[in-house]
Design a protein around this motif. Sequence first.
Motif, PDB file in Angstrom:
ATOM      1  N   ALA A 161      18.217   3.000  10.856  1.00 48.65           N
ATOM      2  CA  ALA A 161      18.479   4.018   9.874  1.00 48.65           C
ATOM      3  C   ALA A 161      16.772   4.798   9.469  1.00 48.65           C
ATOM      4  O   ALA A 161      16.671   6.105   9.389  1.00 48.65           O
ATOM      5  CB  ALA A 161      18.749   3.284   8.489  1.00 48.65           C
ATOM      6  N   LEU A 162      15.701   3.941   9.370  1.00 44.25           N
ATOM      7  CA  LEU A 162      14.533   4.665   9.356  1.00 44.25           C
ATOM      8  C   LEU A 162      14.006   5.677  10.198  1.00 44.25           C
ATOM      9  O   LEU A 162      13.436   6.444  10.046  1.00 44.25           O
ATOM     10  CB  LEU A 162      13.329   3.727   9.016  1.00 44.25           C
ATOM     11  N   HIS A 163      14.236   5.309  11.636  1.00 43.08           N
ATOM     12  CA  HIS A 163      14.128   6.236  12.764  1.00 43.08           C
ATOM     13  C   HIS A 163      15.097   7.254  12.693  1.00 43.08           C
ATOM     14  O   HIS A 163      14.698   8.039  13.343  1.00 43.08           O
ATOM     15  CB  HIS A 163      13.916   5.068  14.024  1.00 43.08           C
ATOM     16  N   LYS A 164      16.244   7.179  12.502  1.00 40.36           N
ATOM     17  CA  LYS A 164      17.445   7.913  12.676  1.00 40.36           C
ATOM     18  C   LYS A 164      17.475   8.986  11.782  1.00 40.36           C
ATOM     19  O   LYS A 164      17.771  10.378  12.087  1.00 40.36           O
ATOM     20  CB  LYS A 164      18.666   7.323  13.008  1.00 40.36           C
ATOM     21  N   PHE A 165      17.326   8.563  10.534  1.00 38.10           N
ATOM     22  CA  PHE A 165      17.475   9.682   9.474  1.00 38.10           C
ATOM     23  C   PHE A 165      16.029   9.909   8.761  1.00 38.10           C
ATOM     24  O   PHE A 165      15.435   9.289   8.009  1.00 38.10           O
ATOM     25  CB  PHE A 165      18.265   8.975   8.306  1.00 38.10           C
ATOM     26  N   PRO A 166      15.535  11.297   8.837  1.00 48.83           N
ATOM     27  CA  PRO A 166      14.267  11.596   8.608  1.00 48.83           C
ATOM     28  C   PRO A 166      14.052  11.488   6.987  1.00 48.83           C
ATOM     29  O   PRO A 166      12.925  11.135   6.514  1.00 48.83           O
ATOM     30  CB  PRO A 166      14.097  13.020   8.884  1.00 48.83           C
ATOM     31  N   LYS A 167      15.103  11.726   6.385  1.00 50.14           N
ATOM     32  CA  LYS A 167      14.750  11.477   4.759  1.00 50.14           C
ATOM     33  C   LYS A 167      14.948   9.867   4.315  1.00 50.14           C
ATOM     34  O   LYS A 167      14.846   9.860   3.084  1.00 50.14           O
ATOM     35  CB  LYS A 167      15.826  12.236   3.857  1.00 50.14           C
ATOM     36  N   PRO A 218      12.186   3.464   3.035  1.00 52.47           N
ATOM     37  CA  PRO A 218      12.223   1.956   2.766  1.00 52.47           C
ATOM     38  C   PRO A 218      12.701   1.658   1.318  1.00 52.47           C
ATOM     39  O   PRO A 218      13.639   0.767   1.212  1.00 52.47           O
ATOM     40  CB  PRO A 218      10.752   1.157   2.865  1.00 52.47           C
ATOM     41  N   GLU A 219      12.342   2.422   0.280  1.00 54.26           N
ATOM     42  CA  GLU A 219      12.873   2.217  -1.226  1.00 54.26           C
ATOM     43  C   GLU A 219      14.314   2.685  -1.253  1.00 54.26           C
ATOM     44  O   GLU A 219      15.106   2.037  -1.885  1.00 54.26           O
ATOM     45  CB  GLU A 219      11.799   3.088  -2.000  1.00 54.26           C
ATOM     46  N   LYS A 220      14.506   3.771  -0.576  1.00 51.71           N
ATOM     47  CA  LYS A 220      15.960   4.232  -0.723  1.00 51.71           C
ATOM     48  C   LYS A 220      17.008   3.147  -0.026  1.00 51.71           C
ATOM     49  O   LYS A 220      17.907   2.734  -0.571  1.00 51.71           O
ATOM     50  CB  LYS A 220      16.174   5.575   0.092  1.00 51.71           C
ATOM     51  N   VAL A 278      25.940  -5.958  -3.184  1.00 50.51           N
ATOM     52  CA  VAL A 278      24.563  -6.647  -3.040  1.00 50.51           C
ATOM     53  C   VAL A 278      23.731  -5.416  -2.660  1.00 50.51           C
ATOM     54  O   VAL A 278      23.947  -4.706  -1.616  1.00 50.51           O
ATOM     55  CB  VAL A 278      24.239  -7.987  -2.149  1.00 50.51           C
ATOM     56  N   THR A 279      22.460  -5.134  -2.946  1.00 53.32           N
ATOM     57  CA  THR A 279      21.593  -4.262  -2.327  1.00 53.32           C
ATOM     58  C   THR A 279      21.096  -4.586  -1.234  1.00 53.32           C
ATOM     59  O   THR A 279      21.040  -6.043  -0.820  1.00 53.32           O
ATOM     60  CB  THR A 279      20.437  -3.887  -3.377  1.00 53.32           C
ATOM     61  N   GLN A 280      20.791  -3.674  -0.048  1.00 54.80           N
ATOM     62  CA  GLN A 280      20.060  -4.346   1.154  1.00 54.80           C
ATOM     63  C   GLN A 280      18.638  -5.077   0.921  1.00 54.80           C
ATOM     64  O   GLN A 280      18.689  -6.248   1.509  1.00 54.80           O
ATOM     65  CB  GLN A 280      19.634  -2.964   2.066  1.00 54.80           C
ATOM     66  N   ALA A 281      18.134  -4.771   0.006  1.00 60.34           N
ATOM     67  CA  ALA A 281      16.900  -5.598  -0.293  1.00 60.34           C
ATOM     68  C   ALA A 281      17.110  -7.070  -0.609  1.00 60.34           C
ATOM     69  O   ALA A 281      16.807  -7.990  -0.270  1.00 60.34           O
ATOM     70  CB  ALA A 281      16.121  -5.048  -1.436  1.00 60.34           C
ATOM     71  N   ASP A 282      18.244  -7.358  -1.670  1.00 65.08           N
ATOM     72  CA  ASP A 282      18.614  -8.477  -1.826  1.00 65.08           C
ATOM     73  C   ASP A 282      19.193  -9.308  -0.747  1.00 65.08           C
ATOM     74  O   ASP A 282      19.190 -10.708  -0.631  1.00 65.08           O
ATOM     75  CB  ASP A 282      19.534  -8.595  -3.082  1.00 65.08           C
ATOM     76  N   LEU A 283      19.942  -8.652  -0.036  1.00 66.32           N
ATOM     77  CA  LEU A 283      20.825  -9.197   1.248  1.00 66.32           C
ATOM     78  C   LEU A 283      19.744  -9.851   2.037  1.00 66.32           C
ATOM     79  O   LEU A 283      19.882 -11.109   2.681  1.00 66.32           O
ATOM     80  CB  LEU A 283      21.424  -8.190   1.807  1.00 66.32           C
ATOM     81  N   ARG A 284      18.791  -9.072   2.336  1.00 60.45           N
ATOM     82  CA  ARG A 284      17.531  -9.685   3.395  1.00 60.45           C
ATOM     83  C   ARG A 284      16.976 -10.841   2.502  1.00 60.45           C
ATOM     84  O   ARG A 284      16.740 -12.165   3.234  1.00 60.45           O
ATOM     85  CB  ARG A 284      16.771  -8.391   3.614  1.00 60.45           C
ATOM     86  N   ALA A 285      16.660 -10.592   1.259  1.00 58.27           N
ATOM     87  CA  ALA A 285      15.844 -11.797   0.504  1.00 58.27           C
ATOM     88  C   ALA A 285      16.507 -12.917   0.542  1.00 58.27           C
ATOM     89  O   ALA A 285      15.879 -14.019   0.787  1.00 58.27           O
ATOM     90  CB  ALA A 285      15.710 -11.271  -0.792  1.00 58.27           C
ATOM     91  N   ARG A 286      17.752 -12.933   0.249  1.00 60.53           N
ATOM     92  CA  ARG A 286      18.540 -14.327   0.019  1.00 60.53           C
ATOM     93  C   ARG A 286      18.941 -14.903   1.495  1.00 60.53           C
ATOM     94  O   ARG A 286      19.217 -16.164   1.574  1.00 60.53           O
ATOM     95  CB  ARG A 286      19.951 -14.008  -0.412  1.00 60.53           C
ATOM     96  N   ASN A 287      18.680 -14.096   2.748  1.00 59.84           N
ATOM     97  CA  ASN A 287      19.081 -14.662   3.896  1.00 59.84           C
ATOM     98  C   ASN A 287      17.785 -14.991   4.683  1.00 59.84           C
ATOM     99  O   ASN A 287      17.952 -15.365   5.937  1.00 59.84           O
ATOM    100  CB  ASN A 287      19.986 -13.761   4.716  1.00 59.84           C
TER     101      ASN A 287
END
Length: 181
Positions: free
Chosen positions: A31-37, A40-42, A66-75
Amino acid sequence: AAVNGVFGLYYDSQRGFQLVFEEAERVRQFALHKFPKATPEKLDATTVLYSRGLPSDPRYMPLHTVTQADLRARNRQDGFNSKMLGNMCLVMIFEYWETEYRRRIADELRISKDALMVDTIGDIRLFRNSILHHSAVALPNIVNCRKFKWFSPGDIIAVSRAQMEEVVGTLVTDLRAACVA
C-alpha cells in the motif's frame, strides 16, 4: 501425549502469529508503494475486519475489528498473542498433570499421588494460580518458584517464547527423572 499436544499447539500458533504479522507487513508495504497518498500513520489507523461471510450475504456478521497497527503488534514475536497463549498453555499443562498424569505416574511408581512432586510442575502451579485467580499478576507466593524465577510479586505474568522453551525442556527432563526415581 496431551502435554506434547499442548506444546504442538503452542509452536503451531507461534508460526501462525508470525505468518499473520508477515502478511500484514506485506500488505502495508504494498500500500505504501502503490498508493501515493498512503502514509504509515494512515495505514496504521486503518481497520481490519474479521467477519462471517461478505457484506452482501444475508448471514453476514462482523466478528472483530482491529487497527492494522494493533494487528501487527499483537502478532509480533512475544507480542500479546504469544504471551497470552503461553499463559494458557501453562494452565493447560498443569490441569493435565493434576487431572490425569500425576495419578498415572504415581500408580506406576507405586506411590501416592501427593508424594509425587516435580519442581517444574510446582512452579507452573504458582504461575497458574496467579494467571487464573489474580488476573495474571504474580501473587506473593511466586517467590516460592524453584526453577523459574522470572517474576516477582506484582509482576504481570506474560510468558515469552524463550521462557516457554525453557519450560518445555525442563519439564521433559524433570518428568523423565521422576519416572525413573
